[in-house]
Scaffold this motif. Structure first.
Motif, PDB file in Angstrom:
ATOM      1  N   ILE A   1      36.669  56.912  46.264  1.00 57.47           N
ATOM      2  CA  ILE A   1      36.625  57.722  47.485  1.00 57.47           C
ATOM      3  C   ILE A   1      35.387  58.620  47.488  1.00 57.47           C
ATOM      4  O   ILE A   1      35.218  59.473  46.621  1.00 57.47           O
ATOM      5  CB  ILE A   1      37.904  58.585  47.620  1.00 57.47           C
ATOM      6  N   GLY A   2      34.528  58.385  48.465  1.00 59.19           N
ATOM      7  CA  GLY A   2      33.329  59.208  48.595  1.00 59.19           C
ATOM      8  C   GLY A   2      32.235  58.874  47.603  1.00 59.19           C
ATOM      9  O   GLY A   2      31.188  59.531  47.585  1.00 59.19           O
ATOM     10  N   TYR A   3      32.480  57.856  46.746  1.00 58.33           N
ATOM     11  CA  TYR A   3      31.483  57.518  45.721  1.00 58.33           C
ATOM     12  C   TYR A   3      30.371  56.685  46.344  1.00 58.33           C
ATOM     13  O   TYR A   3      30.639  55.762  47.104  1.00 58.33           O
ATOM     14  CB  TYR A   3      32.145  56.758  44.570  1.00 58.33           C
ATOM     15  N   PRO A   4      29.128  56.997  46.034  1.00 57.49           N
ATOM     16  CA  PRO A   4      28.014  56.343  46.731  1.00 57.49           C
ATOM     17  C   PRO A   4      27.758  54.912  46.247  1.00 57.49           C
ATOM     18  O   PRO A   4      27.858  54.638  45.044  1.00 57.49           O
ATOM     19  CB  PRO A   4      26.816  57.235  46.380  1.00 57.49           C
TER      20      PRO A   4
ATOM     21  N   GLY B   1      27.040  59.713  39.075  1.00 63.38           N
ATOM     22  CA  GLY B   1      25.647  60.129  39.160  1.00 63.38           C
ATOM     23  C   GLY B   1      24.947  59.661  40.406  1.00 63.38           C
ATOM     24  O   GLY B   1      25.465  58.838  41.160  1.00 63.38           O
ATOM     25  N   VAL B   2      23.771  60.211  40.607  1.00 65.64           N
ATOM     26  CA  VAL B   2      22.897  59.822  41.721  1.00 65.64           C
ATOM     27  C   VAL B   2      21.498  59.581  41.161  1.00 65.64           C
ATOM     28  O   VAL B   2      21.101  60.173  40.151  1.00 65.64           O
ATOM     29  CB  VAL B   2      22.826  60.930  42.812  1.00 65.64           C
TER      30      VAL B   2
END
Lengths: 313, 313
Positions: free
Chosen positions: B18-21, B34-35
């Motif tokens: 959920i909401g993870y890129p 992480g990004v």
């Protein structure tokens, strides 16, 4: 000494310096902490709360998850940090329904997404009651501490002043928010403002307001300054909700949970700040100025300090 | 469905995406999130726990604060992230003595400092019992997911295998650790290993072991692989503590709280991994290999999965 005897503010003052690095982009005890990586500051912020303490009447897990990300994001944004990602630390009773938690995480994800950020996982544990800890990291090219100089101007960013206070007041008295859509929206879906970043490099200081405006200004005054409020933003709906001006001012000063920023503007930067804020669509209200001396005053009268203390409810 | 009926693993599997890129440096549900920022991954990790669940006999708040940073740092390091800073989210009973919390934060600061990192503040709230949430951020040039291919080799890094399990066992049975200094040290002051970073770019995958070795290997097997353990590290003091080899193996497989890394090594990189680990002073133990199929086996016999579930204690 016990925490309830020491009090939260004094206690945090003792904790903040432990292990905190010298030469950091922000001093210990500021709204967020950080480290320099080359010429960019990387900020990290953690904010925890009990579900039952923030869930107003009508709010569900979605709104509380949203609120959690908003609170942490506000601390990062008022330091001029662009939020990149958030994590959730959850304590949950084993009897809880999974849908409750899924909604909570969806609310957090929605708020993160509106801020151009993401959720990066988290952790779950069993606990007696629902408790959340939201952490977030951000990048800041010009990190903005809590800071002011005599002669600086005070501006309030955003438009939730008094509105979240009204919603909290309504909650504690079981009063409906019907007919007050902007108050409900401000309290249920507060979104810290990415537009603040348009002011990076122009400001002297910035503070997150979520402990209430009066308490926030007292924290500024604690740096050894006198804070003079000349005016407060009194929106028509807040006035109508409060009934009279004195009650509305009370909501503006002691409301809390606005997740808006108090900005300290050097006089020589005022014109540019106003121009950039207008171009970015950021509402700004000129509330007063900072001078030599001590204390917080509204039109010359002392503003009492009555901040919330988690250990002395 | 209630959390206790759903179970923690299934539940986390629902929450993680959920909401993870998309396109993130690590997949959702990995040890950290992480990004990408340019060519560098920025990792964020949060780990929460109740004080009473991790404080073994003889451990005080200093050790528990240390343990909190160690747990989060281990998740970052096994992803090849260099930890930079940590924050603490604390729920504390108002009757608690301030010295208790100061010790806890000092322990966290000590562990952070040993890892070349800092404490960056945090947040305190009143709560029924002492609960901690430790968040940390890290930079990784070559982030390492949970990953393996058939034919890869399995290595265990560090030297706490079985030792932390022995300490937990001793705690639950009221047995003294006198005469077992390495067991005590491993459990009271576990320090994840910066030396892991010397292996960046050489490994196929990495996993934090803190749920116990067997559970960690089951998580690897869940990716659609068969894990074959050929050998386990059995240190003389763990053997002496356990009394016999079977009991010692049990401690190694089901101990947990090691904060060590399970490393997946491509066969062609093995020589270089061993050379770099030796140069860095990182203990490595070759434990087995990964193949096609499913399940976890020790010398051909199935290794049962009995991971800890916070919602079904």
């Amino acid at each position: 000494m016990r925490l309830k005897d020491l009090g939260e503010r004094a206690f945090l003052g003792k904790l903040a310096p432990i292990g905190y690095p010298p030469g950091a982009p922000l001093p210990p005890g500021d709204d967020a902490g950080g480290v320099w990586m080359g010429e960019v500051a990387w900020l990290l912020k953690t904010d925890g709360f009990l579900y039952r303490e923030v869930a107003l009447l009508g709010m569900g897990p979605f709104e509380v998850g949203w609120r959690g990300v908003a609170a942490t994001a506000s601390d990062l944004l008022c330091k001029m940090g662009r939020p990149l990602g958030f994590t959730l630390g959850l304590f949950l009773p084993p009897d809880l329904e999974e849908d409750f938690v899924l909604e909570l995480v969806k609310g957090a994800a929605e708020a993160a997404g509106r801020l151009g950020a993401v959720l990066l996982g988290g952790d779950t544990n069993a606990g007696e009651e629902v408790a959340l800890t939201v952490s977030g990291f951000a990048q800041a090219e010009v990190p903005l501490p809590r800071r002011a100089l005599p002669g600086d101007l005070l501006y309030l960013a955003g438009d939730r002043w008094g509105r979240t206070g009204a919603a909290i007041w309504a909650h504690h008295r079981g009063r409906s928010l019907q007919g007050f859509p902007e108050i409900r929206e401000a309290a249920f879906y507060p979104l810290p403002r990415l537009e603040l970043l348009a002011l990076a490099g122009l400001l002297r200081g910035g503070l997150d307001s979520s402990d209430g405006l009066a308490e926030t200004l007292w924290q500024l005054a604690e740096l050894g300054l006198r804070v003079d409020l000349e005016d407060l933003p009194l929106y028509p709906d807040v006035l109508a909700f409060a009934g009279d001006e004195a009650a509305a001012k009370e909501l503006v000063l002691y409301g809390g949970e606005e997740f808006e920023a108090v900005l300290v503007v050097p006089p020589e930067a005022e014109a540019q700040v106003l121009a950039r804020a207008e171009a970015a669509g950021l509402p700004l209200f000129r509330a007063g100025r900072v001078g030599e001396g001590e204390g917080v005053f509204l039109q010359g009268k002392p503003v009492p300090r009555r901040g919330y203390d988690h250990f002395r409810p």
